[in-house]
Design an enzyme around this catalytic site. Sequence first.
Site, PDB file in Angstrom:
ATOM      1  N   ASP A 167       0.907  -1.145  -0.084  1.00 43.21           N
ATOM      2  CA  ASP A 167      -0.098   0.022  -0.072  1.00 43.21           C
ATOM      3  C   ASP A 167       0.708   1.219   0.039  1.00 43.21           C
ATOM      4  O   ASP A 167       1.971   1.282  -0.415  1.00 43.21           O
ATOM      5  CB  ASP A 167      -0.708   0.096   1.306  1.00 43.21           C
ATOM      6  N   HIS A 216      -3.770   5.796   3.369  1.00 41.57           N
ATOM      7  CA  HIS A 216      -4.604   4.537   3.065  1.00 41.57           C
ATOM      8  C   HIS A 216      -3.808   3.294   3.770  1.00 41.57           C
ATOM      9  O   HIS A 216      -4.609   2.566   4.196  1.00 41.57           O
ATOM     10  CB  HIS A 216      -4.375   4.559   1.588  1.00 41.57           C
ATOM     11  N   SER A 254     -11.308  -1.189  -0.868  1.00 45.16           N
ATOM     12  CA  SER A 254     -10.059  -1.274   0.015  1.00 45.16           C
ATOM     13  C   SER A 254     -10.463  -1.508   1.545  1.00 45.16           C
ATOM     14  O   SER A 254      -9.514  -2.165   1.998  1.00 45.16           O
ATOM     15  CB  SER A 254      -9.537   0.057  -0.072  1.00 45.16           C
TER      16      SER A 254
END
Length: 470
Positions: A170, A231, A411
């Site tokens: 990520d 994220h 996600s």
Amino acid sequence: MRPLFRFSLIAAAAIAFAPLTALAGGASIDPIGEATTSHADYASNLIIKYREGSAGRVNANALNMAVAHAALLQSGAQMHYYRTLASGAHVMQLNREMPIRELEAAARAMVATDPNIEFAEPDRRAYKALTPNDTQYTKQWHYFEKTAGINAPAAWDASTGNGVVVAVLDTGYRPHGDLARNIVSAGYDMVTNVSTANDGNGRDNSALDPGDWHFAGQCSSDDRGGNSSWHGSHVSGTIAAVTNNGAGVAGVAFGAKILPVRVLGRCGGQASDMADAITWAAGGGVWGVPANTTPARVINMSISGTGSCPAAMQNAINFARSRNTVVVVAAGNFNKNSSGYWPANCSGVISVAAVGRTGGKASYSNFGNLVTLAAPGGDMANSQADGVYSTVNTGTMSPVGDGYAFYQGTSMATPHVVGTVALMLAKKPSLTPDQVASLLKSTARSFPKTCDECGAGMLDSAAAVAAASR
């Protein structure tokens, strides 16, 4: 190539500018241990049911004869008649606790050698489902609500993911106070493009997230720019936030460890970097990169790109599978068939669609026959509180401090499945990627609302862990 989460412009403004609750300091409490070392895997009684009309049905003392051939007595244990159930089955009491697996073997031996026995089984214990004491756990509806939650509390009574390493490919991670203790190492930064890395260099031995902010037009002509998403930290928190520490949020597999591997900078990331990251995370060698001393059993890729699965990506996934590493990926956020998006269309992956709080398909979620199952990804059209709540940083560009936020996207659905896989592997480390996928599908529950082409059903963590334990 971008991280897979979405939020409305209103929600984005709120995340960017509203004060976020910082993690309060305080004494930490170690997570509970695995059930393999608890009373849950032991029993002190056997239940034996004789067929109607057999001697055992009339005379409970005959049960003592039924165990003469069993492996139970060979281990030195003894048992005697205790009581009779309403059904006519008899409870036999042992003189000491014994492992469930040994009792199951003895019970099978009884049934195999005595045709009068209808069934024999350990008298198992049950306990109240674990409720973490994390102060913001109540916001994590996606764990415990009956409608669309994953049934995590019941799963935690059997497993916490202890001993399992999960790689998160990520944007990297921040050493958040509610996450840092479950980071197994500094990981690695696999981003080779210095212009998009945002940290001033290419590959290095730190997967710390410097932020993925970018100006309007910097990534594409129609790009309006954006603040840093953090994220990777949000995804990692869902998987393994520190739990039962009296602060913050809980993680699905809070006994597991996160191996952060940075593959996304500003403007996304490249398939070539991701292919190397998969190989390295699974314990393979990558030129110029030190050996990974903590190979992952599960890989989380909350990432999506358009087109067919790149050959380099598929080769890396094949390598990971050869190392018994499970690869779990997001289906995509375009409300289209996932066959047009990678890595969801790569072979051998577990692809995850998203449901909202009502249990129906999230408006943005991809779908199709390549989807394995669905999990809570949130749908914040009506309320931010309907998103998935996890760890972030409060900085709009560079990192500032610890915080929490609601996000939505496939996600956010993917780490729920990844965490569950870690719970399963902690119970049965020998599971192969195909066996894991099969168990997830066979234990998935029906959708309470419409979710066409969302795979086998909605994730049920407790059922999946129970199936893995057999």
